[in-house]
Scaffold this motif. Structure first.
Motif, PDB file in Angstrom:
ATOM      1  N   VAL A 136     -48.078  24.367  -7.528  1.00 38.50           N
ATOM      2  CA  VAL A 136     -49.280  24.858  -7.015  1.00 38.50           C
ATOM      3  C   VAL A 136     -50.460  23.830  -6.649  1.00 38.50           C
ATOM      4  CG1 VAL A 136     -50.220  25.560  -9.104  1.00 38.50           C
ATOM      5  CG2 VAL A 136     -50.676  26.994  -7.023  1.00 38.50           C
ATOM      6  N   HIS A 137     -50.387  22.703  -7.686  1.00 38.46           N
ATOM      7  CA  HIS A 137     -51.436  21.982  -7.719  1.00 38.46           C
ATOM      8  C   HIS A 137     -51.496  20.825  -6.453  1.00 38.46           C
ATOM      9  CE1 HIS A 137     -52.962  23.163 -11.660  1.00 38.46           C
ATOM     10  NE2 HIS A 137     -51.844  23.150 -12.049  1.00 38.46           N
ATOM     11  N   SER A 138     -50.370  20.740  -5.818  1.00 35.80           N
ATOM     12  CA  SER A 138     -50.156  19.632  -4.663  1.00 35.80           C
ATOM     13  C   SER A 138     -50.309  20.471  -3.357  1.00 35.80           C
ATOM     14  CB  SER A 138     -48.858  19.224  -4.839  1.00 35.80           C
ATOM     15  OG  SER A 138     -48.586  18.359  -3.729  1.00 35.80           O
ATOM     16  N   PRO A 139     -51.601  20.033  -2.643  1.00 40.63           N
ATOM     17  CA  PRO A 139     -51.838  20.455  -1.448  1.00 40.63           C
ATOM     18  C   PRO A 139     -51.203  19.463  -0.329  1.00 40.63           C
ATOM     19  CG  PRO A 139     -53.726  19.189  -2.299  1.00 40.63           C
ATOM     20  CD  PRO A 139     -52.542  19.435  -3.604  1.00 40.63           C
ATOM     21  N   LEU A 140     -50.587  18.355  -0.653  1.00 42.74           N
ATOM     22  CA  LEU A 140     -49.686  17.477   0.111  1.00 42.74           C
ATOM     23  C   LEU A 140     -48.299  18.289   0.132  1.00 42.74           C
ATOM     24  CD1 LEU A 140     -49.945  14.869   1.630  1.00 42.74           C
ATOM     25  CD2 LEU A 140     -48.659  13.884  -0.224  1.00 42.74           C
ATOM     26  N   LEU A 141     -47.757  18.758  -0.617  1.00 41.87           N
ATOM     27  CA  LEU A 141     -46.638  19.694  -0.563  1.00 41.87           C
ATOM     28  C   LEU A 141     -46.705  20.733  -0.023  1.00 41.87           C
ATOM     29  CD1 LEU A 141     -43.566  19.955  -1.404  1.00 41.87           C
ATOM     30  CD2 LEU A 141     -44.501  20.931  -3.495  1.00 41.87           C
ATOM     31  N   LYS A 142     -47.545  21.447  -0.242  1.00 42.57           N
ATOM     32  CA  LYS A 142     -48.045  22.725   0.697  1.00 42.57           C
ATOM     33  C   LYS A 142     -48.069  22.522   2.022  1.00 42.57           C
ATOM     34  CE  LYS A 142     -51.210  26.631   0.954  1.00 42.57           C
ATOM     35  NZ  LYS A 142     -52.730  26.982   0.617  1.00 42.57           N
ATOM     36  N   GLY A 143     -49.080  21.458   2.449  1.00 41.19           N
ATOM     37  CA  GLY A 143     -49.061  21.118   3.876  1.00 41.19           C
ATOM     38  C   GLY A 143     -47.775  20.801   4.488  1.00 41.19           C
ATOM     39  N   ALA A 144     -46.968  20.024   3.923  1.00 41.18           N
ATOM     40  CA  ALA A 144     -45.703  19.652   4.235  1.00 41.18           C
ATOM     41  C   ALA A 144     -44.618  20.672   4.457  1.00 41.18           C
ATOM     42  CB  ALA A 144     -44.991  18.594   3.301  1.00 41.18           C
ATOM     43  N   LEU A 145     -44.591  21.953   3.539  1.00 41.40           N
ATOM     44  CA  LEU A 145     -43.802  22.897   3.532  1.00 41.40           C
ATOM     45  C   LEU A 145     -44.222  23.718   4.887  1.00 41.40           C
ATOM     46  CD1 LEU A 145     -43.436  23.656  -0.051  1.00 41.40           C
ATOM     47  CD2 LEU A 145     -41.657  22.799   1.595  1.00 41.40           C
ATOM     48  N   LEU A 146     -45.402  23.989   4.984  1.00 42.48           N
ATOM     49  CA  LEU A 146     -46.001  24.896   6.024  1.00 42.48           C
ATOM     50  C   LEU A 146     -45.840  24.334   7.475  1.00 42.48           C
ATOM     51  CD1 LEU A 146     -49.418  26.156   4.552  1.00 42.48           C
ATOM     52  CD2 LEU A 146     -47.394  27.368   4.920  1.00 42.48           C
ATOM     53  N   LYS A 168     -32.873  16.925  10.923  1.00 45.02           N
ATOM     54  CA  LYS A 168     -32.203  17.574   9.967  1.00 45.02           C
ATOM     55  C   LYS A 168     -32.330  17.528   8.581  1.00 45.02           C
ATOM     56  CE  LYS A 168     -27.131  17.431   8.736  1.00 45.02           C
ATOM     57  NZ  LYS A 168     -25.711  16.973   9.205  1.00 45.02           N
ATOM     58  N   LEU A 169     -32.986  16.288   8.121  1.00 47.91           N
ATOM     59  CA  LEU A 169     -33.618  16.029   6.772  1.00 47.91           C
ATOM     60  C   LEU A 169     -34.751  16.974   6.524  1.00 47.91           C
ATOM     61  CD1 LEU A 169     -33.300  14.386   4.061  1.00 47.91           C
ATOM     62  CD2 LEU A 169     -34.676  12.874   5.233  1.00 47.91           C
ATOM     63  N   GLY A 170     -35.514  17.002   7.370  1.00 51.03           N
ATOM     64  CA  GLY A 170     -36.811  17.829   7.264  1.00 51.03           C
ATOM     65  C   GLY A 170     -36.173  19.240   7.153  1.00 51.03           C
ATOM     66  N   LYS A 171     -35.289  19.863   7.768  1.00 58.54           N
ATOM     67  CA  LYS A 171     -34.933  20.975   7.701  1.00 58.54           C
ATOM     68  C   LYS A 171     -34.197  21.511   6.058  1.00 58.54           C
ATOM     69  CE  LYS A 171     -33.859  21.906  12.419  1.00 58.54           C
ATOM     70  NZ  LYS A 171     -32.824  22.248  13.548  1.00 58.54           N
ATOM     71  N   LEU A 194     -43.403  22.026   8.077  1.00 59.59           N
ATOM     72  CA  LEU A 194     -42.085  22.263   8.591  1.00 59.59           C
ATOM     73  C   LEU A 194     -41.492  23.555   8.661  1.00 59.59           C
ATOM     74  CD1 LEU A 194     -40.627  19.860   5.685  1.00 59.59           C
ATOM     75  CD2 LEU A 194     -40.921  19.103   8.188  1.00 59.59           C
ATOM     76  N   GLU A 195     -42.199  24.646   8.379  1.00 58.01           N
ATOM     77  CA  GLU A 195     -41.695  25.911   8.409  1.00 58.01           C
ATOM     78  C   GLU A 195     -42.321  26.408   9.716  1.00 58.01           C
ATOM     79  OE1 GLU A 195     -42.936  30.429   6.695  1.00 58.01           O
ATOM     80  OE2 GLU A 195     -43.880  28.471   5.807  1.00 58.01           O
ATOM     81  N   TYR A 196     -43.570  25.896  10.290  1.00 56.68           N
ATOM     82  CA  TYR A 196     -44.056  26.184  11.383  1.00 56.68           C
ATOM     83  C   TYR A 196     -43.332  25.787  12.494  1.00 56.68           C
ATOM     84  CZ  TYR A 196     -47.557  26.458  15.144  1.00 56.68           C
ATOM     85  OH  TYR A 196     -48.395  26.789  16.424  1.00 56.68           O
ATOM     86  N   ILE A 197     -42.775  24.779  12.422  1.00 58.04           N
ATOM     87  CA  ILE A 197     -41.981  24.159  13.715  1.00 58.04           C
ATOM     88  C   ILE A 197     -40.758  24.826  13.926  1.00 58.04           C
ATOM     89  CG2 ILE A 197     -40.344  21.896  14.261  1.00 58.04           C
ATOM     90  CD1 ILE A 197     -42.662  20.144  13.015  1.00 58.04           C
ATOM     91  N   GLU A 198     -40.041  25.201  12.723  1.00 57.98           N
ATOM     92  CA  GLU A 198     -38.772  26.075  12.539  1.00 57.98           C
ATOM     93  C   GLU A 198     -39.103  27.250  13.169  1.00 57.98           C
ATOM     94  OE1 GLU A 198     -35.092  25.075  10.591  1.00 57.98           O
ATOM     95  OE2 GLU A 198     -36.204  24.714   8.799  1.00 57.98           O
ATOM     96  N   THR A 199     -40.165  27.945  12.790  1.00 53.76           N
ATOM     97  CA  THR A 199     -40.583  29.263  13.280  1.00 53.76           C
ATOM     98  C   THR A 199     -41.011  29.373  14.867  1.00 53.76           C
ATOM     99  OG1 THR A 199     -40.913  29.938  11.002  1.00 53.76           O
ATOM    100  CG2 THR A 199     -41.897  31.377  12.661  1.00 53.76           C
ATOM    101  N   ASN A 200     -41.953  28.450  14.918  1.00 53.43           N
ATOM    102  CA  ASN A 200     -42.613  28.598  16.399  1.00 53.43           C
ATOM    103  C   ASN A 200     -42.100  27.403  17.446  1.00 53.43           C
ATOM    104  OD1 ASN A 200     -44.768  30.601  15.666  1.00 53.43           O
ATOM    105  ND2 ASN A 200     -44.878  29.059  13.822  1.00 53.43           N
ATOM    106  N   GLY A 201     -41.156  26.388  16.933  1.00 54.31           N
ATOM    107  CA  GLY A 201     -41.060  25.647  17.809  1.00 54.31           C
ATOM    108  C   GLY A 201     -41.847  24.215  17.576  1.00 54.31           C
ATOM    109  N   PRO A 202     -41.441  23.057  18.361  1.00 47.56           N
ATOM    110  CA  PRO A 202     -41.981  21.694  18.165  1.00 47.56           C
ATOM    111  C   PRO A 202     -43.658  21.943  18.382  1.00 47.56           C
ATOM    112  CG  PRO A 202     -40.153  21.731  19.410  1.00 47.56           C
ATOM    113  CD  PRO A 202     -40.329  23.152  19.285  1.00 47.56           C
ATOM    114  N   ILE A 203     -44.339  21.004  17.820  1.00 52.94           N
ATOM    115  CA  ILE A 203     -45.916  21.117  17.781  1.00 52.94           C
ATOM    116  C   ILE A 203     -46.364  20.057  19.009  1.00 52.94           C
ATOM    117  CG2 ILE A 203     -47.976  20.512  16.527  1.00 52.94           C
ATOM    118  CD1 ILE A 203     -46.412  21.207  14.095  1.00 52.94           C
TER     119      ILE A 203
END
Length: 241
Positions: A15-25, A105-108, A27-36
């Motif tokens: 929870v202390h890592s904004p970098l991890l949070k940003g990365a997860l969000l 694939k690795l990001g997924k 990757l999730e955004y692209i898989e949910t909404n398509g390429p940015i």
């Protein structure tokens, strides 16, 4: 020696890592909404920057703070996103293709394994990732992560200022070295301390204003969970006494 310990995906200290949070969000955004979408200069388009500013809620870079300084948000205005974009590309977790940023694939795979994702982000930063492009002005700096982490491990165990760390590491004293000390401290912050805060290993608080301003750094629970360092016995010895 820097050794990253295996950390469980469910580790609460992430929870202390904004970098991890940003990365997860991201990757999730692209898989949910398509390429940015990307601009002609391959920056992320504003619609995603605006979404990320709200979703990430990055300390010191919240949407409120960013809009206070900018009428519209471009990627370069949101410095943590600018750096995260480059990290994800360099780690091949995303790729640019046909004017958009796609997840690989690795990001997924890593999206569902926060512990492994955090580790690859940390290894990339400790492996010589250049933070200069993410500074407001050029602050070239040559450093040794092994030395820095081992010294911070001891000095910041009970909390300390960046002035104190600069004195211990470089012999630079705020009251004696004036502008040279200020420039060194700025470079050390950009290239080392800020990255540790964004990784979630250090907690940063600020006291005072203007010339009296001080940054105070202390280790988070993630530091203890994720790092094994040569100076750990010194820290344990201090705890015993």
């Amino acid at each position: 020696m820097i050794e990253l310990l295996p950390v469980d995906d469910a580790e609460p200290a992430f929870v202390h890592s904004p970098l991890l949070k940003g990365a997860l969000l991201t990757l999730e955004y692209i898989e949910t909404n398509g390429p940015i979408g990307l601009t002609p200069s391959k920056a992320l388009k504003r619609y995603f920057v605006e979404w990320a500013a709200e979703a990430f809620a990055w300390p010191q870079y919240t949407a409120e703070e960013l809009y206070y300084l900018n009428k519209v948000l471009n990627e370069a205005d949101f410095v943590p996103l600018f750096m995260l974009h480059d990290l994800l590309i360099s780690l091949k977790l995303v790729r640019h293709q046909k004017g958009a940023m796609h997840v690989t694939k690795l990001g997924k795979q890593l999206r569902y394994h926060p512990g492994a994702l955090w580790a690859v982000l940390a290894k990339r930063i400790f492996g010589g990732f250049d933070a200069t492009p993410y500074a407001r002005y050029e602050v070239p700096f040559v450093g040794n992560w092994d030395v820095y982490l081992n010294v911070i491990n001891v000095e910041a165990h009970m909390g300390c200022t960046d002035d104190h760390l600069c004195e211990v590491l470089f012999g630079s004293i705020r009251g004696q070295h004036g502008l040279a000390h200020a420039n060194l401290k700025s470079a050390f912050y950009v290239h080392c301390l800020r990255s540790l805060v964004w990784l979630g290993l250090l907690h940063e608080t600020t006291t005072g204003e203007a010339l009296r301003r001080e940054r105070i750094f202390s280790k988070t629970p993630l530091w203890l969970a994720a790092l094994w360092l040569e100076t750990d016995p010194l820290v344990l010895a201090r705890q015993v006494h």
